[in-house]
Design an enzyme around this catalytic site. Structure first.
Site, PDB file in Angstrom:
ATOM      1  N   HIS A   1       0.836  -1.209   0.000  1.00 26.53           N
ATOM      2  CA  HIS A   1       0.000   0.000   0.000  1.00 26.53           C
ATOM      3  C   HIS A   1       0.873   1.262   0.000  1.00 26.53           C
ATOM      4  O   HIS A   1       0.646   2.185  -0.792  1.00 26.53           O
ATOM      5  CB  HIS A   1      -0.932  -0.005   1.216  1.00 26.53           C
ATOM      6  CG  HIS A   1      -1.698   1.269   1.395  1.00 26.53           C
ATOM      7  ND1 HIS A   1      -2.708   1.665   0.530  1.00 26.53           N
ATOM      8  CD2 HIS A   1      -1.601   2.267   2.317  1.00 26.53           C
ATOM      9  CE1 HIS A   1      -3.191   2.833   0.928  1.00 26.53           C
ATOM     10  NE2 HIS A   1      -2.537   3.221   2.005  1.00 26.53           N
TER      11      HIS A   1
ATOM     12  N   GLU B   1     -10.761   1.940   3.139  1.00 28.03           N
ATOM     13  CA  GLU B   1      -9.444   1.346   3.390  1.00 28.03           C
ATOM     14  C   GLU B   1      -9.683   0.051   4.144  1.00 28.03           C
ATOM     15  O   GLU B   1     -10.264   0.056   5.239  1.00 28.03           O
ATOM     16  CB  GLU B   1      -8.546   2.294   4.202  1.00 28.03           C
ATOM     17  CG  GLU B   1      -8.091   3.492   3.391  1.00 28.03           C
ATOM     18  CD  GLU B   1      -7.003   4.319   4.077  1.00 28.03           C
ATOM     19  OE1 GLU B   1      -6.905   4.273   5.318  1.00 28.03           O
ATOM     20  OE2 GLU B   1      -6.251   5.002   3.357  1.00 28.03           O
TER      21      GLU B   1
ATOM     22  N   ASP C   1     -11.434   2.192   7.256  1.00 29.49           N
ATOM     23  CA  ASP C   1     -10.984   3.554   7.571  1.00 29.49           C
ATOM     24  C   ASP C   1     -11.317   4.466   6.390  1.00 29.49           C
ATOM     25  O   ASP C   1     -10.481   4.742   5.535  1.00 29.49           O
ATOM     26  CB  ASP C   1      -9.475   3.514   7.846  1.00 29.49           C
ATOM     27  CG  ASP C   1      -8.946   4.854   8.300  1.00 29.49           C
ATOM     28  OD1 ASP C   1      -9.705   5.599   8.936  1.00 29.49           O
ATOM     29  OD2 ASP C   1      -7.773   5.146   8.018  1.00 29.49           O
TER      30      ASP C   1
ATOM     31  N   GLN D   1      -7.984  14.759   1.447  1.00 32.50           N
ATOM     32  CA  GLN D   1      -6.712  14.310   2.025  1.00 32.50           C
ATOM     33  C   GLN D   1      -5.525  14.884   1.256  1.00 32.50           C
ATOM     34  O   GLN D   1      -4.557  15.367   1.837  1.00 32.50           O
ATOM     35  CB  GLN D   1      -6.685  12.771   1.992  1.00 32.50           C
ATOM     36  CG  GLN D   1      -5.424  12.124   2.563  1.00 32.50           C
ATOM     37  CD  GLN D   1      -5.438  10.593   2.398  1.00 32.50           C
ATOM     38  OE1 GLN D   1      -6.416  10.009   1.943  1.00 32.50           O
ATOM     39  NE2 GLN D   1      -4.349   9.950   2.779  1.00 32.50           N
TER      40      GLN D   1
ATOM     41  N   TYR E   1      -2.998  17.350   3.580  1.00 30.70           N
ATOM     42  CA  TYR E   1      -2.145  16.526   4.422  1.00 30.70           C
ATOM     43  C   TYR E   1      -0.731  17.061   4.634  1.00 30.70           C
ATOM     44  O   TYR E   1      -0.019  16.592   5.516  1.00 30.70           O
ATOM     45  CB  TYR E   1      -2.103  15.078   3.904  1.00 30.70           C
ATOM     46  CG  TYR E   1      -1.057  14.759   2.863  1.00 30.70           C
ATOM     47  CD1 TYR E   1       0.074  14.007   3.205  1.00 30.70           C
ATOM     48  CD2 TYR E   1      -1.183  15.193   1.553  1.00 30.70           C
ATOM     49  CE1 TYR E   1       1.028  13.690   2.251  1.00 30.70           C
ATOM     50  CE2 TYR E   1      -0.239  14.889   0.601  1.00 30.70           C
ATOM     51  CZ  TYR E   1       0.862  14.142   0.950  1.00 30.70           C
ATOM     52  OH  TYR E   1       1.814  13.842   0.007  1.00 30.70           O
TER      53      TYR E   1
ATOM     54  N   LYS F   1     -10.044  12.106   6.735  1.00 31.40           N
ATOM     55  CA  LYS F   1     -10.092  10.820   7.419  1.00 31.40           C
ATOM     56  C   LYS F   1     -11.093  10.768   8.564  1.00 31.40           C
ATOM     57  O   LYS F   1     -11.652   9.706   8.847  1.00 31.40           O
ATOM     58  CB  LYS F   1      -8.699  10.524   8.024  1.00 31.40           C
ATOM     59  CG  LYS F   1      -7.623  10.319   6.988  1.00 31.40           C
ATOM     60  CD  LYS F   1      -7.716   8.918   6.420  1.00 31.40           C
ATOM     61  CE  LYS F   1      -6.522   8.624   5.538  1.00 31.40           C
ATOM     62  NZ  LYS F   1      -6.568   7.240   5.042  1.00 31.40           N
TER      63      LYS F   1
ATOM     64  N   THR G   1      -4.107   0.363   5.540  1.00 22.41           N
ATOM     65  CA  THR G   1      -4.669  -0.358   4.403  1.00 22.41           C
ATOM     66  C   THR G   1      -3.857  -1.616   4.087  1.00 22.41           C
ATOM     67  O   THR G   1      -2.633  -1.550   3.983  1.00 22.41           O
ATOM     68  CB  THR G   1      -4.687   0.562   3.174  1.00 22.41           C
ATOM     69  OG1 THR G   1      -5.331   1.766   3.543  1.00 22.41           O
ATOM     70  CG2 THR G   1      -5.401  -0.074   2.004  1.00 22.41           C
TER      71      THR G   1
HETATM   72 MN    MN Z   1      -6.088   4.141   7.265  1.00 23.24          MN
END
Ligand code: MN
Length: 410
Positions: free
Chosen positions: A128, A193, A227, A234, A238, A247, A343
């Site tokens: 991931h 996720e 999630d 994001q 971020y 999130k 993830t």
């Molecule tokens: Mn996550």
């Protein structure tokens, strides 16, 4: 082991499992276990005298959360599990004579099992992290320099963790189109996720560290975890402090916490870690778990497509290392804290744990059975994650985590 209770061969809730959750019927809330399609009211089982030898405080069995039960310690909680297995396999047991603690799953409301004060999310799947690095940063140097040295994580939001079965609304927020100024509106890139969550079962004081060798004794059990992520929100927000509103609008937790004892037979070796980790992250024994995972999308017409099949065993960093790292600076942990794996992606598109990876940031939409295409999750879609471990006749499953996406709340 064979139970006298009715359990389908493919049930996640076999005699080998005996998970814990919280159910409500007629305004009465109780700690429950589950066998097949029946939940077992443990406050009623306690009244039959089955747990007398454990010295359990029976008040904790008629509670809104598992925290009080978990606080009794593993000797008690696993004692309850073992006593239930004995009752469910012995034809002459009190429970077989008086089945009043049994209620069909369709007759109860299944609630969030744990009062979660803190939620931490890791980023521990190398597949991931590599995929995300390739898409958002540098295809040649996808992994950041710290990734193979630190189980990277961030502090999430506990208030918006919801139980499987609850719907969510599409989040709204600020995003930045590639060719213009920031805009405000519904997320166009709502994603799941696929993760596993673990629940802390034994607390520590501020200043204490949990070594990898002791980490398992601090973990009560595991649950499926979705999630939810708004990729467009994001991506814009971020930098430099990490995930925030993309999130924290919702994360969905499975209703049944499967204990570490139930998962013990499914331990396997994890990937080789190269370069070698620092001594505080070294561990002994097999610390990954062979748990098959899948994600389905159910479109508004009711048709379902499995979009990913992954496995918890792929994790590069295991839970023991995550917990040792989390506490190495003296950060304390509490009963009911939720920590999630990050993830869980496998090697190719069929095993990726998010739509971001499956559609490669929207470049490769996937076709659904109703003829529509998905880059991300649409309004009216239901995302279902399932997971189970199997070895011979032993099947221990996590059930499912199911969430429908509704349009932006008006
Ligand atoms: Mn996550």
């Amino acid at each position: 082991m064979k139970s006298w209770a009715t359990v389908a061969n493919n049930s996640d809730f076999s005699i080998y499992n005996i998970p814990f959750g919280i159910c409500r019927k007629n305004d009465y809330t109780f700690v429950a276990s589950r066998i097949g399609d029946e939940v077992i009211d443990l406050s009623k089982v306690a009244n039959q005298g089955t747990f007398d030898h454990l010295g359990i405080d029976s008040k904790v069995l008629s509670s809104n959360f598992l925290n009080g039960f978990i606080a009794q310690g593993k000797a008690v909680t696993n004692g309850v599990r073992t006593a239930l297995q004995k009752q469910l396999t012995d034809k002459d047991s009190i429970l077989n004579k008086d089945k009043s603690p049994f209620i069909h799953i369709s007759e109860v409301e299944v609630l969030l099992p744990v009062d979660i004060r803190d939620y931490t999310d890791f980023y521990s799947s190398i597949e991931h992290a590599t995929n995300v690095g390739k898409m958002f940063r540098d295809p040649e140097n996808a992994l950041l320099p710290n990734w193979r040295h630190i189980p990277v994580g961030y502090h999430g939001r506990a208030s918006s963790v919801i139980v499987s079965g609850k719907n969510i609304h599409r989040p709204i927020g600020q995003t930045k189109p590639a060719d213009g100024p920031p805009v405000f509106g519904p997320s166009q890139r709502l994603d799941f996720e696929l993760e596993m969550g673990f629940i802390i079962g034994k607390p520590t004081e501020v200043g204490c560290r949990v070594p990898t060798a002791e980490a398992e004794s601090h973990i009560f059990g595991l649950a499926l975890f979705n999630d939810w992520s708004a990729r467009d929100i994001q991506k814009w927000e971020y930098v430099p402090l990490g995930p925030f509103l993309g999130k924290n609008f919702a994360s969905s937790l499975g209703a049944w916490i499967v204990t570490m004892e139930a998962l013990e037979p499914f331990k396997v070796a994890g990937p080789v870690q190269n370069p070698a980790v620092l001594p505080y992250l070294e561990y002994r024994g097999e610390r990954n778990y062979d748990i098959k995972l899948e994600v389905s999308i159910i479109t508004p017409d009711g048709s379902e497509k499995i979009v990913s099949k992954s496995n918890f065993k792929y994790m590069y960093w295991n839970m023991m290392q995550q917990l040792a790292h989390h506490t190495v600076n003296g950060c304390n942990i509490n009963i009911g804290d939720l920590m999630a794996s990050g993830t869980i992606s496998g090697k190719d598109q069929s095993s990726y744990g998010s739509m971001l990876e499956i559609s490669w940031a929207g470049k490769n939409p996937i076709e659904m059975p109703d003829g529509t295409f998905r880059k991300f999750i649409n309004d009216g879609d239901t995302v279902v994650m399932r997971g189970y471990a199997q070895k011979g006749e032993m099947r221990v499953g996590l059930g499912e985590v199911r969430t429908k996406v509704l349009p932006v709340k008006s």
